[in-house]
Write a protein that holds these residues in place. Structure first.
Motif, PDB file in Angstrom:
ATOM      1  N   VAL A 145      -2.005  -7.739   1.677  1.00 58.95           N
ATOM      2  CA  VAL A 145      -2.765  -6.510   1.905  1.00 58.95           C
ATOM      3  C   VAL A 145      -1.898  -5.292   1.584  1.00 58.95           C
ATOM      4  O   VAL A 145      -0.662  -5.381   1.493  1.00 58.95           O
ATOM      5  CB  VAL A 145      -3.264  -6.432   3.372  1.00 58.95           C
ATOM      6  CG1 VAL A 145      -4.371  -7.444   3.602  1.00 58.95           C
ATOM      7  CG2 VAL A 145      -2.120  -6.663   4.343  1.00 58.95           C
ATOM      8  N   GLU A 147      -0.977  -3.002   3.345  1.00 59.11           N
ATOM      9  CA  GLU A 147      -0.020  -2.711   4.410  1.00 59.11           C
ATOM     10  C   GLU A 147       1.309  -3.433   4.226  1.00 59.11           C
ATOM     11  O   GLU A 147       2.295  -3.125   4.900  1.00 59.11           O
ATOM     12  CB  GLU A 147      -0.628  -3.069   5.776  1.00 59.11           C
ATOM     13  CG  GLU A 147      -1.703  -2.123   6.258  1.00 59.11           C
ATOM     14  CD  GLU A 147      -3.010  -2.229   5.502  1.00 59.11           C
ATOM     15  OE1 GLU A 147      -3.200  -3.204   4.756  1.00 59.11           O
ATOM     16  OE2 GLU A 147      -3.844  -1.316   5.653  1.00 59.11           O
ATOM     17  N   ALA A 148       1.349  -4.405   3.329  1.00 55.57           N
ATOM     18  CA  ALA A 148       2.604  -5.127   3.080  1.00 55.57           C
ATOM     19  C   ALA A 148       3.467  -4.415   2.037  1.00 55.57           C
ATOM     20  O   ALA A 148       4.560  -4.876   1.720  1.00 55.57           O
ATOM     21  CB  ALA A 148       2.294  -6.554   2.622  1.00 55.57           C
ATOM     22  N   LEU A 162       0.525   4.050   3.114  1.00 56.54           N
ATOM     23  CA  LEU A 162       0.023   4.163   1.741  1.00 56.54           C
ATOM     24  C   LEU A 162      -1.454   3.822   1.635  1.00 56.54           C
ATOM     25  O   LEU A 162      -1.977   3.677   0.534  1.00 56.54           O
ATOM     26  CB  LEU A 162       0.807   3.212   0.831  1.00 56.54           C
ATOM     27  CG  LEU A 162       2.322   3.400   0.813  1.00 56.54           C
ATOM     28  CD1 LEU A 162       2.973   2.362  -0.087  1.00 56.54           C
ATOM     29  CD2 LEU A 162       2.687   4.794   0.343  1.00 56.54           C
ATOM     30  N   THR A 163      -2.101   3.629   2.758  1.00 53.86           N
ATOM     31  CA  THR A 163      -3.514   3.266   2.704  1.00 53.86           C
ATOM     32  C   THR A 163      -4.368   4.463   3.079  1.00 53.86           C
ATOM     33  O   THR A 163      -3.883   5.428   3.666  1.00 53.86           O
ATOM     34  CB  THR A 163      -3.834   2.100   3.655  1.00 53.86           C
ATOM     35  OG1 THR A 163      -3.614   2.541   4.996  1.00 53.86           O
ATOM     36  CG2 THR A 163      -2.970   0.902   3.359  1.00 53.86           C
ATOM     37  N   PRO A 206       6.760  -7.328   3.377  1.00 49.39           N
ATOM     38  CA  PRO A 206       5.745  -7.606   4.399  1.00 49.39           C
ATOM     39  C   PRO A 206       6.214  -7.445   5.838  1.00 49.39           C
ATOM     40  O   PRO A 206       5.413  -7.187   6.723  1.00 49.39           O
ATOM     41  CB  PRO A 206       5.326  -9.051   4.103  1.00 49.39           C
ATOM     42  CG  PRO A 206       6.468  -9.639   3.345  1.00 49.39           C
ATOM     43  CD  PRO A 206       7.040  -8.514   2.557  1.00 49.39           C
TER      44      PRO A 206
ATOM     45  N   GLN B 256      -1.162   4.310  10.281  1.00 52.07           N
ATOM     46  CA  GLN B 256      -2.326   4.094   9.410  1.00 52.07           C
ATOM     47  C   GLN B 256      -3.543   4.030  10.315  1.00 52.07           C
ATOM     48  O   GLN B 256      -4.287   3.064  10.327  1.00 52.07           O
ATOM     49  CB  GLN B 256      -2.155   2.805   8.616  1.00 52.07           C
ATOM     50  CG  GLN B 256      -0.959   2.907   7.672  1.00 52.07           C
ATOM     51  CD  GLN B 256      -0.579   1.602   7.053  1.00 52.07           C
ATOM     52  OE1 GLN B 256      -1.071   0.563   7.427  1.00 52.07           O
ATOM     53  NE2 GLN B 256       0.340   1.651   6.099  1.00 52.07           N
ATOM     54  N   TRP B 258      -6.408   5.246  10.605  1.00 50.97           N
ATOM     55  CA  TRP B 258      -7.826   5.191  10.242  1.00 50.97           C
ATOM     56  C   TRP B 258      -8.315   3.745  10.241  1.00 50.97           C
ATOM     57  O   TRP B 258      -9.494   3.486  10.372  1.00 50.97           O
ATOM     58  CB  TRP B 258      -8.049   5.785   8.840  1.00 50.97           C
ATOM     59  CG  TRP B 258      -7.434   4.936   7.768  1.00 50.97           C
ATOM     60  CD1 TRP B 258      -6.147   4.967   7.331  1.00 50.97           C
ATOM     61  CD2 TRP B 258      -8.075   3.885   7.042  1.00 50.97           C
ATOM     62  NE1 TRP B 258      -5.943   4.005   6.376  1.00 50.97           N
ATOM     63  CE2 TRP B 258      -7.108   3.331   6.171  1.00 50.97           C
ATOM     64  CE3 TRP B 258      -9.368   3.356   7.037  1.00 50.97           C
ATOM     65  CZ2 TRP B 258      -7.398   2.288   5.309  1.00 50.97           C
ATOM     66  CZ3 TRP B 258      -9.646   2.310   6.183  1.00 50.97           C
ATOM     67  CH2 TRP B 258      -8.673   1.785   5.319  1.00 50.97           C
ATOM     68  N   TYR B 333      -1.015 -11.078  11.206  1.00 45.39           N
ATOM     69  CA  TYR B 333       0.037 -10.339  10.509  1.00 45.39           C
ATOM     70  C   TYR B 333       0.102  -8.891  10.989  1.00 45.39           C
ATOM     71  O   TYR B 333       1.186  -8.373  11.291  1.00 45.39           O
ATOM     72  CB  TYR B 333      -0.217 -10.388   9.001  1.00 45.39           C
ATOM     73  CG  TYR B 333       0.623  -9.408   8.212  1.00 45.39           C
ATOM     74  CD1 TYR B 333       2.016  -9.469   8.253  1.00 45.39           C
ATOM     75  CD2 TYR B 333       0.029  -8.412   7.442  1.00 45.39           C
ATOM     76  CE1 TYR B 333       2.781  -8.568   7.539  1.00 45.39           C
ATOM     77  CE2 TYR B 333       0.793  -7.511   6.724  1.00 45.39           C
ATOM     78  CZ  TYR B 333       2.168  -7.587   6.780  1.00 45.39           C
ATOM     79  OH  TYR B 333       2.932  -6.688   6.086  1.00 45.39           O
ATOM     80  N   LEU B 334      -1.030  -8.261  11.070  1.00 42.20           N
ATOM     81  CA  LEU B 334      -1.025  -6.832  11.388  1.00 42.20           C
ATOM     82  C   LEU B 334      -0.763  -6.528  12.860  1.00 42.20           C
ATOM     83  O   LEU B 334      -0.226  -5.475  13.194  1.00 42.20           O
ATOM     84  CB  LEU B 334      -2.345  -6.192  10.956  1.00 42.20           C
ATOM     85  CG  LEU B 334      -2.584  -6.152   9.439  1.00 42.20           C
ATOM     86  CD1 LEU B 334      -3.939  -5.535   9.129  1.00 42.20           C
ATOM     87  CD2 LEU B 334      -1.476  -5.362   8.741  1.00 42.20           C
TER      88      LEU B 334
END
Lengths: 218, 350
Positions: A145, A147-148, A162-163, A206, B256, B258, B333-334
């Motif tokens: 994704v 986010e990585a 960066l998103t 990541p 991040q 949003w 992961y997040l």
């Protein structure tokens, strides 16, 4: 991860050799609940640059522990003892854009910062990785994704945010990189980032503690 | 989400259903369970057990569980007997050939029931004798279609609609059944359906009934009213109401903020605030397609590999709806560096 010892050296193919492979390989065991974590027993080492096992050439690592790759160069993880490749990732193309086609609807979307940085990425994860790390195949994956990814600006600043909603809304799903790569899969597609800087290095990192970077823009 | 959290028990049943999509047959009642095989769309299945939103079935000698959300009731069985009329005096023969013994003669103009055919011959019975007649001397019974006998048990209203004492608009109304109420189907006549509703048993025009439940969509992040992705729902809803889901956590990524996602938790006291969007029936299909596309959700791809999965959830009032939950792998992961929103409310995330 910075405290772990890691030996890195490139092979002819441009892959990395890690003394103990599998940096950032996600393991989602029942015990780990909702937490993504590196597999137990698999350490990744210090960012001390190693040497090419055959040529002895130095591997460049920036101050953020990202191994520097040339544009289009493949990066990845190789078991040093067997020279078996477990994971590869390659930013084959990086393009800056003022707009993108919206995934939903007929319009176009604009970045919230300066530009969209649209990366063409290829990645693969060997099916044998489960044997290497001793986990079930279904529990192993690498996140792909947005986010990585992070970027390092020309002045050396790292940007991890960066998103954006508009970057998320870019391009049809069929053109985009899947969210994960699983053992036995090779995937390719685009990743859309929303960047303020029109040149620098984009890193696949990541876990936020060392990955690989490729130049973009400029 | 655990079944316990949903408060749903097991039911042993014997149902016939049809798949509405290509559907994964899984080893367990979870999208994280292994996929045994994929059952094609429009496949008829025998359901032997229902637990929560999952149905147990067997396909190609493999038993497993499928999501009930992608099943619909099987259409009525086609009648095995077709009415025909003899166009001549017609011999009923023991077998399907002219050399076979004649059992009796059926007069011209007789209505018979054809139970099967073989080549140019039709099997029927007349005066308690079964045999075969030449199909060339049979014609269809005009104006009498085989009666359709819906096997469905339930219908869902597509609008606030009157339930009436009879199958015409001049009959008195028993009351107005609200949009999306599940009613028990009894029979149909002249475009009306006799149903059992919360207002009593009566008749509703069939055009206001659907055979599948139209679930609302519960949204919690940028799809909420006034947020950046609300444009996907604007003008497509009939009702928007705020409610909560229990046993869920909401996460944001650091820096991040949003981007949010919710994941189930075993802690029932954890809640997230959602806006329940009841979609206009005429917009339902396109709205769901837009939302799926926006969230990059594809029911035909492995759910664990996707950013979001559209799943049925139950709110604190016991009402079911769709919600886009974080896919299991990316959520894991997040969340390692994510921020849990203590309030569970995206609008109060800071």
């Amino acid at each position: 991860m910075k405290n772990h010892s890691r030996k890195i050296s490139p092979l002819n193919s441009g892959l990395l050799v890690l003394a103990i492979a599998a940096v950032g390989v996600g393991v989602a065991t029942a015990a780990s609940g909702n937490i993504w974590q590196s597999p137990s027993g698999l350490d990744v080492g210090t960012p001390a640059a190693g040497t090419h096992p055959m040529t002895g050439a130095e591997v460049k690592v920036d101050r953020f522990d990202n191994v520097e790759k040339a544009a289009g160069e493949i990066a990845g993880l190789v078991d040093e003892s067997t020279e078996k490749t477990y994971f590869t990732i390659q930013v084959t193309h990086a393009e800056l854009a003022d707009r993108c086609d919206a995934r939903v609807g007929a319009g176009q979307l604009r970045p919230t910062r300066t530009k969209f940085l649209i990366l063409d990425v290829k990645a693969s994860l060997a099916s044998s990785v489960s044997e290497k790390v001793g986990e079930k195949t279904g529990d192993l994956y690498m996140p792909l994704v947005a986010e990585a990814f992070s970027i390092t600006t020309g002045s050396g600043e790292v940007r991890k945010n960066l998103t954006s909603e508009t970057a998320w809304g870019c391009l049809d799903d069929s053109a985009l990189l899947p969210a994960v790569v699983n053992p036995g899969q090779s995937v390719r597609g685009k990743v859309v980032l929303d960047v303020a800087d029109v040149s620098g290095k984009v890193a696949y990192d990541p876990e936020g503690n060392g990955g690989w970077s490729w130049p973009y823009g400029g | 989400m655990t079944l316990a959290a949903l408060g749903i028990g097991a039911t042993t049943v014997k149902l016939t259903k049809v798949t509405t999509n290509n559907l994964n047959l899984r080893s367990g009642r979870s999208t994280s369970s292994a996929v045994i095989l994929t059952i094609p769309q429009n496949t008829k299945l025998s359901i032997t057990e229902v637990i929560g939103d999952w149905s147990k079935t067997t396909h190609k000698n493999k038993s497993g569980w499928v999501s009930s959300a992608y099943l619909k009731n099987a259409p009525a069985t086609t009648p095995t007997a077709v009415k025909k009329i003899t166009t001549n005096n017609l011999n009923l023969r023991q077998a399907n050939c002219t050399s076979s013994k004649i059992l009796l003669s059926i007069p011209k103009g007789t209505t018979i029931s054809v139970t099967s055919t073989s080549g140019t011959w039709s099997k029927t019975s007349y005066k308690s004798r079964s045999g075969w007649v030449a199909s060339a001397y049979l014609k269809n019974v005009t104006g009498s279609k085989p009666p359709t006998k819906p096997s469905l048990s339930y219908r869902w209203t597509t609008a606030n609609v009157n339930v009436r004492k009879g199958n015409r608009t001049h009959y008195a109304s028993l009351g107005v059944v609200p949009f999306n109420e599940r009613v028990t189907y009894i029979s149909s006549s002249s475009g009306w359906s006799k149903v059992k509703t919360t207002k009593g048993t009566g008749w509703i025009s069939s055009k206001y009934l659907k055979t599948n439940e139209q679930y609302a969509v519960s949204v919690y992040g940028t799809l909420r009213k006034g947020q950046s992705a609300y444009h996907l729902l604007r003008g497509r809803t009939v009702k928007e109401s705020t409610t909560k889901l229990s046993a869920f956590n909401m996460y944001l990524k650091p820096n991040q903020t949003w981007w949010s996602f919710i994941v189930p938790t075993t802690t029932k006291s954890r809640t997230v605030v959602v806006e329940r969007m009841d979609i206009k029936p005429e917009s339902y299909k396109s709205a769901l397609a837009s939302l799926d596309k926006w969230e990059r959700y594809d029911a035909n791809k492995p759910l664990a590999d996707q950013n979001y999965n559209r799943k049925i959830v139950t709110d604190i009032n016991g009402r079911k709806s769709w919600a886009y939950l974080g896919g299991s792998k990316i959520s894991k992961y997040l969340t390692q560096n994510g921020i849990r929103v203590n309030s569970g409310d995206y609008l109060k995330r800071y």
